[in-house]
Design a protein around this motif. Structure first.
Motif, mmCIF file in Angstrom:
data_model
loop_
_atom_site.group_PDB
_atom_site.id
_atom_site.type_symbol
_atom_site.label_atom_id
_atom_site.label_comp_id
_atom_site.label_asym_id
_atom_site.label_seq_id
_atom_site.Cartn_x
_atom_site.Cartn_y
_atom_site.Cartn_z
ATOM 1 N N ASN A 165 31.341 26.010 9.389
ATOM 2 C CA ASN A 165 30.872 24.654 9.093
ATOM 3 C C ASN A 165 31.388 23.619 10.085
ATOM 4 O O ASN A 165 30.711 22.617 10.348
ATOM 5 N N ILE A 166 32.593 23.835 10.632
ATOM 6 C CA ILE A 166 33.158 22.842 11.555
ATOM 7 C C ILE A 166 32.943 23.227 13.015
ATOM 8 O O ILE A 166 33.408 22.522 13.911
ATOM 9 N N GLY A 167 32.247 24.332 13.251
ATOM 10 C CA GLY A 167 31.873 24.697 14.608
ATOM 11 C C GLY A 167 32.824 25.629 15.327
ATOM 12 O O GLY A 167 32.669 25.855 16.535
ATOM 13 N N VAL A 168 33.813 26.187 14.620
ATOM 14 C CA VAL A 168 34.696 27.172 15.240
ATOM 15 C C VAL A 168 33.889 28.457 15.473
ATOM 16 O O VAL A 168 33.350 29.034 14.531
ATOM 17 N N GLU A 169 33.802 28.898 16.720
ATOM 18 C CA GLU A 169 32.913 30.004 17.068
ATOM 19 C C GLU A 169 33.605 31.359 17.129
ATOM 20 O O GLU A 169 33.000 32.383 16.832
ATOM 21 N N LYS A 170 34.876 31.380 17.512
ATOM 22 C CA LYS A 170 35.565 32.652 17.730
ATOM 23 C C LYS A 170 36.781 32.761 16.811
ATOM 24 O O LYS A 170 37.742 32.000 16.948
ATOM 25 N N TYR A 171 36.721 33.695 15.910
ATOM 26 C CA TYR A 171 37.860 33.987 15.032
ATOM 27 C C TYR A 171 37.801 35.459 14.667
ATOM 28 O O TYR A 171 36.746 36.096 14.752
ATOM 29 N N LYS A 172 38.940 35.993 14.280
ATOM 30 C CA LYS A 172 39.020 37.427 14.064
ATOM 31 C C LYS A 172 39.938 37.733 12.879
ATOM 32 O O LYS A 172 41.001 37.131 12.733
ATOM 33 N N GLU A 173 39.527 38.681 12.047
ATOM 34 C CA GLU A 173 40.368 39.185 10.973
ATOM 35 C C GLU A 173 41.080 40.443 11.440
ATOM 36 O O GLU A 173 40.523 41.233 12.218
ATOM 37 N N ARG A 174 42.301 40.644 10.963
ATOM 38 C CA ARG A 174 43.047 41.838 11.338
ATOM 39 C C ARG A 174 44.103 42.161 10.279
ATOM 40 O O ARG A 174 44.505 41.288 9.491
ATOM 41 N N ILE A 175 44.543 43.413 10.275
ATOM 42 C CA ILE A 175 45.637 43.872 9.427
ATOM 43 C C ILE A 175 46.860 44.064 10.320
ATOM 44 O O ILE A 175 46.760 44.680 11.392
ATOM 45 N N VAL A 176 48.003 43.529 9.914
ATOM 46 C CA VAL A 176 49.224 43.650 10.706
ATOM 47 C C VAL A 176 50.325 44.275 9.861
ATOM 48 O O VAL A 176 50.344 44.151 8.632
ATOM 49 N N GLU A 177 51.245 44.944 10.533
ATOM 50 C CA GLU A 177 52.389 45.561 9.866
ATOM 51 C C GLU A 177 53.663 44.897 10.356
ATOM 52 O O GLU A 177 53.852 44.685 11.558
ATOM 53 N N SER A 178 54.537 44.540 9.420
ATOM 54 C CA SER A 178 55.815 43.931 9.761
ATOM 55 C C SER A 178 56.854 44.357 8.743
ATOM 56 O O SER A 178 56.668 44.163 7.536
ATOM 57 N N ARG A 179 57.938 44.965 9.216
ATOM 58 C CA ARG A 179 59.037 45.402 8.349
ATOM 59 C C ARG A 179 58.524 46.240 7.185
ATOM 60 O O ARG A 179 58.824 45.985 6.028
ATOM 61 N N ASN A 180 57.706 47.234 7.526
ATOM 62 C CA ASN A 180 57.195 48.222 6.570
ATOM 63 C C ASN A 180 56.278 47.627 5.497
ATOM 64 O O ASN A 180 56.133 48.200 4.410
ATOM 65 N N ALA A 181 55.667 46.503 5.786
ATOM 66 C CA ALA A 181 54.706 45.906 4.864
ATOM 67 C C ALA A 181 53.465 45.485 5.638
ATOM 68 O O ALA A 181 53.542 45.141 6.825
ATOM 69 N N TYR A 182 52.311 45.524 4.980
ATOM 70 C CA TYR A 182 51.046 45.160 5.609
ATOM 71 C C TYR A 182 50.558 43.816 5.079
ATOM 72 O O TYR A 182 50.723 43.501 3.888
ATOM 73 N N SER A 183 49.958 43.053 5.952
ATOM 74 C CA SER A 183 49.335 41.791 5.558
ATOM 75 C C SER A 183 48.035 41.621 6.322
ATOM 76 O O SER A 183 47.768 42.313 7.301
ATOM 77 N N SER A 184 47.232 40.694 5.847
ATOM 78 C CA SER A 184 45.944 40.404 6.459
ATOM 79 C C SER A 184 45.997 39.030 7.105
ATOM 80 O O SER A 184 46.633 38.106 6.576
ATOM 81 N N GLN A 185 45.337 38.899 8.244
ATOM 82 C CA GLN A 185 45.311 37.622 8.942
ATOM 83 C C GLN A 185 43.896 37.294 9.408
ATOM 84 O O GLN A 185 43.090 38.184 9.653
ATOM 85 N N ILE A 186 43.634 36.001 9.530
ATOM 86 C CA ILE A 186 42.450 35.523 10.230
ATOM 87 C C ILE A 186 42.946 34.536 11.274
ATOM 88 O O ILE A 186 43.733 33.637 10.969
ATOM 89 N N ARG A 187 42.512 34.740 12.545
ATOM 90 C CA ARG A 187 43.118 34.029 13.660
ATOM 91 C C ARG A 187 42.077 33.382 14.569
ATOM 92 O O ARG A 187 40.975 33.895 14.742
ATOM 93 N N VAL A 188 42.485 32.257 15.160
ATOM 94 C CA VAL A 188 41.732 31.585 16.219
ATOM 95 C C VAL A 188 42.672 31.499 17.415
ATOM 96 O O VAL A 188 43.826 31.072 17.268
ATOM 97 N N THR A 189 42.197 31.888 18.592
ATOM 98 C CA THR A 189 43.101 31.968 19.739
ATOM 99 C C THR A 189 42.585 31.253 20.991
ATOM 100 O O THR A 189 43.131 31.455 22.066
ATOM 101 N N ASN A 190 41.557 30.443 20.866
ATOM 102 C CA ASN A 190 41.117 29.698 22.054
ATOM 103 C C ASN A 190 41.264 28.202 21.802
ATOM 104 O O ASN A 190 41.112 27.711 20.682
ATOM 105 N N LYS A 191 41.582 27.479 22.867
ATOM 106 C CA LYS A 191 41.954 26.069 22.769
ATOM 107 C C LYS A 191 40.842 25.210 22.176
ATOM 108 O O LYS A 191 41.098 24.330 21.346
#
Length: 220
Positions: A165-191
């Protein structure tokens, strides 16, 4: 002057933008619990690092007289054993409303509460949610990112819809592991897209925000 009690109607009707902000913050870092199996009145709690709660506490007090106590985040996945402050209220009507809005099952979408908000209120709901579950990294000559983090099975459709809705074009979902636990993230990485998100999030009322996160965006 004695402060007023926390009003459930203030949150149901979104009396102020502080109410909308806190509803987003509670979706990220809040709990609705019962003290024991016989309790009929839910307790609504929000936990934050002591240094962050200096900002949060002021916002909570716009909506009534929230209690406060300290604890430690023992057993969490954080690297440090931080002192936490807990803002809380015991309020049957507010607790039942939050339960109805799925605040006891936050792996699901918050669509029930978001659908009650107008566009301005939604902006502050997302600001509160970001101040709880979001992070921003800005390095003038390096990597940039805006990230929301949740449980492994988090449903991110509501954030995808906001980005679209606000025009963000590039974002990505991913699963990450940290200290033996998993979490889900959604990220934007361009300026460009991070700037769009910043402009959406911080259009006005800077007092309703976590300053250290807002300050990081100023490096863009």
């Amino acid at each position: 002057m004695k402060k007023s009690k926390v009003s459930a109607e203030g949150f149901k009707n979104i009396d102020t933008l502080a109410h909308a902000y806190i509803l987003g913050l509670l979706w990220a870092d809040g709990t609705v619990i019962f003290a024991n199996n016989n309790a009929k009145t839910p307790q609504i709690k929000h936990s934050a690092k002591k240094e962050d709660n200096k900002d949060f506490r002021k916002i909570f007090q716009y909506t009534g007289n929230w209690g406060l106590y300290e604890t430690r985040n023992q057993g969490s996945y954080t690297k440090k054993n931080n002192i936490l402050e807990v803002n809380w209220t015991s309020n049957r009507e507010l607790g039942e409303f939050l339960i109805e809005m799925d605040y006891r099952n936050k792996n699901e979408s918050p669509i029930k509460i978001i659908s009650r908000l107008n566009n301005e209120e939604k902006q502050f709901w997302f600001r509160g949610f970001f101040d709880g579950d979001g992070s921003v990294s800005i390095f003038p000559k390096g990597h940039h990112s805006v990230t929301f983090t949740g449980p492994k099975n988090q449903e991110w459709g509501f954030v995808c819809e906001l980005f679209d809705n606000i025009g963000v074009e590039k974002y990505k979902e991913r699963i990450v592991e940290s200290r033996n636990a998993y979490s889900s993230q959604i990220r934007v990485t361009n300026k460009k897209d991070i700037k769009l998100f910043q402009n959406y999030l911080y259009q006005d009322l800077p007092n309703l925000s976590l300053w250290r996160k807002r300050e990081k965006f100023m490096l863009l």
